[in-house]
Scaffold this motif. Structure first.
Motif, PDB file in Angstrom:
ATOM      1  N   GLU A 179      62.904  14.287   0.397  1.00  0.00           N
ATOM      2  CA  GLU A 179      62.691  15.474  -0.426  1.00  0.00           C
ATOM      3  C   GLU A 179      61.400  15.391  -1.240  1.00  0.00           C
ATOM      4  N   ILE A 180      61.064  14.210  -1.719  1.00  0.00           N
ATOM      5  CA  ILE A 180      59.960  14.035  -2.671  1.00  0.00           C
ATOM      6  C   ILE A 180      58.609  13.798  -2.002  1.00  0.00           C
ATOM      7  N   VAL A 181      58.557  12.952  -0.993  1.00  0.00           N
ATOM      8  CA  VAL A 181      57.291  12.490  -0.410  1.00  0.00           C
ATOM      9  C   VAL A 181      56.879  13.391   0.751  1.00  0.00           C
ATOM     10  N   ASP A 182      55.801  14.168   0.531  1.00  0.00           N
ATOM     11  CA  ASP A 182      55.237  15.003   1.595  1.00  0.00           C
ATOM     12  C   ASP A 182      54.186  14.244   2.392  1.00  0.00           C
ATOM     13  N   GLU A 183      53.351  13.492   1.679  1.00  0.00           N
ATOM     14  CA  GLU A 183      52.298  12.691   2.302  1.00  0.00           C
ATOM     15  C   GLU A 183      52.424  11.273   1.785  1.00  0.00           C
ATOM     16  N   GLY A 184      52.362  10.309   2.668  1.00  0.00           N
ATOM     17  CA  GLY A 184      52.453   8.922   2.249  1.00  0.00           C
ATOM     18  C   GLY A 184      53.089   8.090   3.333  1.00  0.00           C
ATOM     19  N   LEU A 185      53.466   6.903   2.977  1.00  0.00           N
ATOM     20  CA  LEU A 185      54.065   5.954   3.907  1.00  0.00           C
ATOM     21  C   LEU A 185      55.261   5.323   3.214  1.00  0.00           C
ATOM     22  N   VAL A 186      56.389   5.264   3.913  1.00  0.00           N
ATOM     23  CA  VAL A 186      57.594   4.632   3.379  1.00  0.00           C
ATOM     24  C   VAL A 186      57.982   3.526   4.350  1.00  0.00           C
TER      25      VAL A 186
END
Length: 126
Positions: A90-97
């Motif tokens: 829900e929170i991270v649109d762009e990035g790496l998890v």
């Protein structure tokens, strides 16, 4: 809280200026992790880096940027970490998890140490 043995490390890479409902993404993640009862979260600010955009972000004076890379690290048992993942969707649109298996050698929260110092001689129950 005590954590020992096998656990998962959740590592989230985002940009410093990434927003979620007018709040920094990293702040939203930390507050939600706290509310979810996860063992702890730490935000680390990078001095230089790049991601999917391939644009290098740096603190060097000649190319100073306000959108530095941030890393949020959370370690807890596998069940708690996996239960938290839908919130990141829900929170991270762009990035790496990323998730890594880790072995926790020692983790003892400070809250109990402070209580022991504030009330010497009073044993904890439980």
């Amino acid at each position: 809280m005590r954590l020992h043995g096998p656990a998962l490390r959740l590592t989230i890479f985002v940009g410093e200026t990434d927003q979620f409902h007018h709040h920094p993404v990293y702040t939203e993640i930390v507050h939600r992790a706290h509310k979810a009862g996860l063992a702890g979260a730490t935000v680390l600010r990078g001095i230089e880096g790049y991601g999917a955009s391939t644009h290098i972000h740096t603190t060097r004076i000649l190319s100073l940027t306000e959108d530095l890379p941030l890393v949020i690290v959370i370690v807890d048992d596998a069940e708690r970490i996996r239960a938290f993942l839908p919130q990141l969707d829900e929170i991270v649109d762009e990035g790496l998890v990323m998730i890594d298996e880790v072995d926790v050698i020692k983790y003892v929260g400070r809250r109990h140490e402070r209580a022991d110092r504030a009330h010497p001689g009073i044993a904890e129950s439980g």
